[in-house]
Scaffold this motif. Structure first.
Motif, mmCIF file in Angstrom:
data_model
loop_
_atom_site.group_PDB
_atom_site.id
_atom_site.type_symbol
_atom_site.label_atom_id
_atom_site.label_comp_id
_atom_site.label_asym_id
_atom_site.label_seq_id
_atom_site.Cartn_x
_atom_site.Cartn_y
_atom_site.Cartn_z
ATOM 1 N N LEU A 183 0.992 16.648 1.478
ATOM 2 C CA LEU A 183 0.674 15.387 2.136
ATOM 3 C C LEU A 183 1.131 14.216 1.271
ATOM 4 C CD1 LEU A 183 -2.951 16.172 3.412
ATOM 5 C CD2 LEU A 183 -0.808 16.259 4.712
ATOM 6 N N GLY A 184 1.665 13.198 1.932
ATOM 7 C CA GLY A 184 2.040 11.977 1.213
ATOM 8 C C GLY A 184 0.816 11.176 0.819
ATOM 9 N N ASN A 185 1.025 10.156 -0.067
ATOM 10 C CA ASN A 185 -0.132 9.441 -0.628
ATOM 11 C C ASN A 185 -0.872 8.576 0.390
ATOM 12 O OD1 ASN A 185 1.887 7.520 -0.417
ATOM 13 N ND2 ASN A 185 1.542 6.605 -2.429
ATOM 14 N N TRP A 186 -0.233 8.280 1.538
ATOM 15 C CA TRP A 186 -0.951 7.433 2.494
ATOM 16 C C TRP A 186 -2.182 8.129 3.072
ATOM 17 C CZ3 TRP A 186 -1.594 8.390 7.754
ATOM 18 C CH2 TRP A 186 -0.856 9.473 8.278
ATOM 19 N N SER A 219 8.307 4.794 3.507
ATOM 20 C CA SER A 219 8.125 4.326 4.893
ATOM 21 C C SER A 219 7.618 5.436 5.805
ATOM 22 C CB SER A 219 9.442 3.761 5.448
ATOM 23 O OG SER A 219 9.931 2.733 4.629
ATOM 24 N N LEU A 220 6.765 6.303 5.232
ATOM 25 C CA LEU A 220 6.121 7.393 5.971
ATOM 26 C C LEU A 220 7.112 8.407 6.544
ATOM 27 C CD1 LEU A 220 3.311 5.448 7.914
ATOM 28 C CD2 LEU A 220 3.195 6.525 5.670
ATOM 29 N N ARG A 221 8.312 8.473 5.947
ATOM 30 C CA ARG A 221 9.288 9.448 6.424
ATOM 31 C C ARG A 221 8.913 10.851 5.950
ATOM 32 N NH1 ARG A 221 13.096 5.681 4.797
ATOM 33 N NH2 ARG A 221 13.609 6.979 3.000
ATOM 34 N N GLY A 273 0.812 -1.211 0.000
ATOM 35 C CA GLY A 273 0.000 0.000 0.000
ATOM 36 C C GLY A 273 0.845 1.261 0.000
ATOM 37 N N PRO A 274 0.191 2.386 0.046
ATOM 38 C CA PRO A 274 0.902 3.669 0.010
ATOM 39 C C PRO A 274 1.651 3.897 1.317
ATOM 40 C CG PRO A 274 -1.433 4.038 0.415
ATOM 41 C CD PRO A 274 -1.281 2.564 0.135
ATOM 42 N N ASP A 275 2.896 4.360 1.206
ATOM 43 C CA ASP A 275 3.654 4.696 2.422
ATOM 44 C C ASP A 275 4.489 5.960 2.215
ATOM 45 O OD1 ASP A 275 5.705 3.813 0.805
ATOM 46 O OD2 ASP A 275 6.668 2.573 2.349
ATOM 47 N N GLY A 276 4.002 6.828 1.340
ATOM 48 C CA GLY A 276 4.722 8.070 1.074
ATOM 49 C C GLY A 276 4.542 9.072 2.203
#
Length: 332
Positions: free
Chosen positions: A129-132, A80-82, A37-40
């Protein structure tokens, strides 16, 4: 170079805050996960431009040649949500009494009055915002993220209003610089011609029992200063930040003392009516040549309802008594 030429009380600067970093549209992948899944992560905020009050600064000289103030951009988000790193803020130390204005509209943005006080002058752009953030029941693998918001660019005026307990108000050659040189360690330039004082001079006045207060010699006013004549508005604004106003009129004035006092008062109130709310005292200067009879005659010409004192800075006449009057007024 004339003394005080390093006193700078007005600068105009172009401020550009940092752009926000873009969010990441990364999808999780590793040797166990082919279609994760998305983790941006989110982008970092762009750097702010911040003003910080500093009691160690008395002037804006250090900003005079910095026409462009640029803060750093925020960094992009990572996998990795950084989150991306925040752009480094640009912090400008300014003297207490500095007013920030929008250069185009003239709008006052804020005023710095306390040591260590910080205000954001030009905010940095938000990070995207990241894609998550965009994952939902119907969209499990969003492949888009937000771009960062651009920073802001603006021209800003910084003006200094001198902070002092006592502001000296008088026409050129009223004896203001001489008084300051006698009661403090300040060494203002003194000569017998108009506008000797071209910048405000500050002096720390020692008082009884190691107490002290700050006195500011504001450049001489002329009739019409409130309309911008002479040195005009540039110096009248410094009087706004003084707690007590000491009007100084020489005993050898061509007018009566009351007439000269009223002209000075009119210039101040035309500029800003709120100045009427400040405590006012009157010092009749250069009075060492007056005998008691002449001094008593002059008392009849003084403006009513204002505490007064006859002084001579050169002869030291009534200087301690003047300090006592000022101290009582400041602390009343």
């Amino acid at each position: 170079m004339a003394q005080g030429s390093n006193f700078v009380d007005y600068v105009k600067v172009c401020c550009r805050s940092g752009h926000g970093g873009a969010g990441s549209a990364h999808l999780h992948r590793d040797k166990h996960t082919a279609k994760g899944g998305p983790d941006g992560g989110d982008g970092g905020r762009g750097g702010h431009i911040i003003l910080k009050g500093s009691s160690q600064h008395w002037t804006l000289l250090h900003l005079k040649y910095r026409k462009h103030i640029i803060a750093a951009d925020g960094e992009r988000g990572g996998a990795s949500l950084r989150s991306g790193a925040t752009g480094t803020d640009e912090i400008l130390e300014v003297p207490l009494g500095t007013v920030a204005k929008d250069a185009e509209t003239g709008e006052v943005l804020f005023e710095i009055t306390a040591d260590g006080e910080t205000q954001i002058l030009t905010p940095g752009g938000k990070g995207g915002l990241g894609n998550w953030h965009f994952k939902s029941a119907t969209q499990q693998t969003p492949r888009h993220a937000q771009p960062g918001i651009p920073g802001k660019e603006q021209w800003v005026i910084l003006e200094l209003k001198v902070l002092a307990d006592v502001g000296l108000v008088g026409f050129p050659n009223a004896g203001k610089s001489t008084l300051l040189s006698v009661v403090s360690a300040a060494k203002p330039e003194i000569a017998n011609y108009p506008f000797t004082t071209l910048v405000p001079n500050l002096g720390i006045v020692g008082y009884r029992d190691s107490k002290s207060f700050v006195m500011a010699d504001i450049p001489g006013i002329i009739e019409g200063a409130s309309q911008g004549k002479g040195l005009g508005y540039r110096f009248l604004r410094h009087i706004e930040r003084n707690s007590v106003l000491l009007f100084m009129v020489p005993s050898d004035t061509d007018r009566t003392i009351a007439e000269e006092y009223n002209i000075l008062l009119n210039e101040l109130t035309t500029y800003n009516r709120e100045l009427l709310d400040k405590p006012r005292l009157l010092a009749v200067t250069k009075s060492d040549m007056l005998d008691e009879e002449l001094q008593n005659e002059m008392k009849l010409q003084l403006p009513p309802h204002i505490p007064y004192i006859f002084i001579s800075s050169v002869a030291g006449k009534n200087i301690q008594e003047l300090k006592d009057m000022l101290w009582r007024t400041i602390n009343s």
